[in-house]
Scaffold this motif. Structure first.
Motif, PDB file in Angstrom:
ATOM      1  N   UNK A  89      22.823 -77.368  99.433  1.00  0.00           N
ATOM      2  CA  UNK A  89      23.171 -77.443  98.111  1.00  0.00           C
ATOM      3  C   UNK A  89      24.228 -76.340  98.146  1.00  0.00           C
ATOM      4  N   UNK A  90      25.594 -76.668  97.718  1.00  0.00           N
ATOM      5  CA  UNK A  90      26.582 -75.988  97.858  1.00  0.00           C
ATOM      6  C   UNK A  90      27.057 -76.235  96.330  1.00  0.00           C
ATOM      7  N   UNK A  91      27.833 -75.254  95.755  1.00  0.00           N
ATOM      8  CA  UNK A  91      28.659 -74.796  94.374  1.00  0.00           C
ATOM      9  C   UNK A  91      27.510 -75.155  93.336  1.00  0.00           C
ATOM     10  N   UNK A  92      26.213 -74.758  93.705  1.00  0.00           N
ATOM     11  CA  UNK A  92      25.318 -74.449  92.563  1.00  0.00           C
ATOM     12  C   UNK A  92      25.367 -73.079  91.991  1.00  0.00           C
ATOM     13  N   UNK A  93      25.091 -73.047  90.777  1.00  0.00           N
ATOM     14  CA  UNK A  93      25.215 -71.791  90.095  1.00  0.00           C
ATOM     15  C   UNK A  93      23.804 -71.270  89.576  1.00  0.00           C
ATOM     16  N   UNK A  94      23.697 -70.109  90.230  1.00  0.00           N
ATOM     17  CA  UNK A  94      22.335 -69.311  90.174  1.00  0.00           C
ATOM     18  C   UNK A  94      22.488 -67.945  89.646  1.00  0.00           C
ATOM     19  N   UNK A  95      22.382 -67.665  88.455  1.00  0.00           N
ATOM     20  CA  UNK A  95      22.269 -66.464  87.606  1.00  0.00           C
ATOM     21  C   UNK A  95      23.834 -65.895  87.822  1.00  0.00           C
ATOM     22  N   UNK A  96      24.748 -66.809  87.639  1.00  0.00           N
ATOM     23  CA  UNK A  96      26.176 -66.510  87.591  1.00  0.00           C
ATOM     24  C   UNK A  96      26.804 -66.580  88.889  1.00  0.00           C
ATOM     25  N   UNK A  97      25.965 -66.580  89.962  1.00  0.00           N
ATOM     26  CA  UNK A  97      26.519 -66.768  91.236  1.00  0.00           C
ATOM     27  C   UNK A  97      26.552 -68.046  91.992  1.00  0.00           C
TER      28      UNK A  97
END
Length: 480
Positions: free
Chosen positions: A275-283
């Protein structure tokens, strides 16, 4: 006639010998039946189920989470109907828990879980497993204790507070006899009355009506519109997830679980599960899920359907307590799609795919990790986000910079105007001296979440208040 008067006396004289004989026969001839038991009996109070095999209970005056052996349901299980049946059928009542013990008379405990072989419900005058069988459900109860089944225990630890969504195994062609301890109950069709609209999920349990078969107004609503009852359940679930995330850091002895929940949005899914370009806790870390075994499973419509979905990513922790990373990639224990109400395997099954067995994790923690605290003095920099603080530290230890961005507990209540809140808070706390209680792993190095250090609390000595208290006060006084 003398012997007739002495006969009762003779019997009374023999009674102690008979009692001793029975005692030796029952207790010494087969000691395993008494001292070799794996469980101990403990009185308590049954409060409620959170799933088929997780019970909230009151034992010795303390709230406990009790895990029962794995229940493998045969045939399709209507989870919503099942949970409703349990909630209405088993009220709060006295109970006897058959708890597994450690051999020293103490209940076996892993993290915050106790383990019970079964539970006797005093008001119903039957065991929990017997109650389910009496309702007509078909299932097999595992003979293994939950702590002896690593895969099951990991599932429980990563999702103990989510309503169970496991799909039962396919029913055998011939129903087993009652002597096998299995019973059956047919699945009830979903309600289609106007007062209870047909479910809108695309899972096998709740298929959409066929095209042209409009039964309620909800059948023609966009997919993102949720029925009020579903919104209520979603709100309750979000509250449970928030409790899971904040629970370890509210205790003096900070103990984190082998997995961690992190909010974000789904990115671009690859055929290998990356999974690329996922947003996790602002990162934007690179993540990876275990892909299904089907060839050509990832079609453009499927990838598009999941892109940008709000998620709860469930990350593994390593043996030191940090987020597990393998070559810069974070393997996921699971992912929960909030709007869809599905886990990764649930979604694959709903799409007609076959989830793979096994795990991506190597070096994952096998139990809770106790973290330490190191207090570092410094001055306040700025609150960059509700859960990110910039601080300037004096004489930081090895591995800590003079200026650090620390993760901190967010405000308990949501902030309506975030920009105004940050400006107001930073103006009030500018350059004040602080004492930051940083979390430290068992190896003595800073504890990290997605590469960022975390503080259990930040104290402002000049006011005697913690960061959490000051944020709470600022949220309660908007515009001042």
């Amino acid at each position: 006639m003398a012997w007739q008067t002495r006969f009762p006396v003779i019997l009374l004289g023999l009674f102690p010998f008979l009692f001793l004989f029975l005692f030796l026969f029952l207790f010494l001839a087969s000691p395993g039946r008494v001292w070799g038991l794996e469980t101990m009996i403990q009185d308590g109070t049954w409060i409620m189920n959170t799933s088929a095999d997780i019970v909230q209970a009151l034992i010795d005056g303390k709230g406990e989470t009790v895990c029962l052996p794995r229940l493998e349901f045969i045939g399709q299980l209507d989870v919503a109907e099942f949970q409703k049946t349990l909630k209405e059928g088993i009220k709060r009542q006295g109970a006897v828990f058959h708890l597994y013990h450690d051999g020293l008379g103490r209940p076996k405990r892993v993290g915050n879980l106790l383990f019970s072989q079964d539970v006797f419900l005093k008001d119903l005058k039957m065991t929990y497993v017997g109650y389910l069988r009496g309702l007509g459900y078909r299932f097999k109860a595992s003979k293994k204790a939950a702590f002896e089944d690593p895969d099951y225990l990991r599932d429980v630890q990563s999702g103990a507070y989510i309503a169970e969504k496991r799909q039962g195994k396919a029913a055998a062609s011939k129903p087993p006899a009652d002597s096998n301890g299995e019973t059956s109950k047919p699945q009830a069709p979903p309600s289609t009355s106007p007062s209870q609209p047909a479910p809108t999920s695309t899972s096998p349990q709740h298929p959409r009506p066929a095209e042209g078969n409009v039964q309620t107004s909800w059948d023609v609503m966009p997919a993102g519109v949720l029925h009020p009852s579903i919104r209520k359940a979603k709100k309750e679930l979000e509250e449970k997830i928030r409790q899971i995330k904040s629970r370890p850091y509210k205790k003096e002895i900070i103990q984190v679980d082998p997995v961690r929940w992190a909010s974000g949005r789904m990115g671009i899914l690859g055929p290998d599960g990356s999974i690329s370009k996922a947003i996790v806790e602002g990162q934007q870390p690179i993540l990876r899920l275990l892909p299904p075994i089907d060839r050509g499973w990832l079609t453009p419509p499927r990838a598009k359907a999941l892109a940008s979905q709000p998620c709860e990513f469930i990350l593994f922790r390593d043996s030191s307590g940090r987020d597990l990373s393998q070559g810069g990639v974070y393997p996921l224990a699971d992912v929960y799609f909030i709007d869809l109400g599905l886990t990764w395997n649930d979604w694959l099954t709903a799409e007609g795919l076959h989830p793979a067995t096994g795990s991506l994790s190597v070096g994952v923690a096998t139990g809770p990790i106790v973290l330490g605290i190191q207090v570092i003095e410094g001055t306040w920099g700025a609150l960059k986000a509700p859960a990110i603080a910039e601080v300037n530290l004096q004489n930081p230890p090895l591995g800590v910079n003079l200026q650090e961005l620390l993760r901190v507990p967010p405000p308990e209540k949501s902030v309506p105007d975030l920009k105004a809140f940050l400006q107001r808070f930073n103006a009030a706390a500018a350059s004040q001296p602080i004492s930051a209680s940083m979390l430290v792993c068992p190896d003595g190095k800073p504890y990290l979440e997605l590469g960022q250090k975390r503080a259990a609390r930040i104290l402002f000595p000049s006011t005697g208040k913690t960061l959490a208290i000051m944020m709470k006060e600022q949220v309660a006084r908007p515009g001042k």
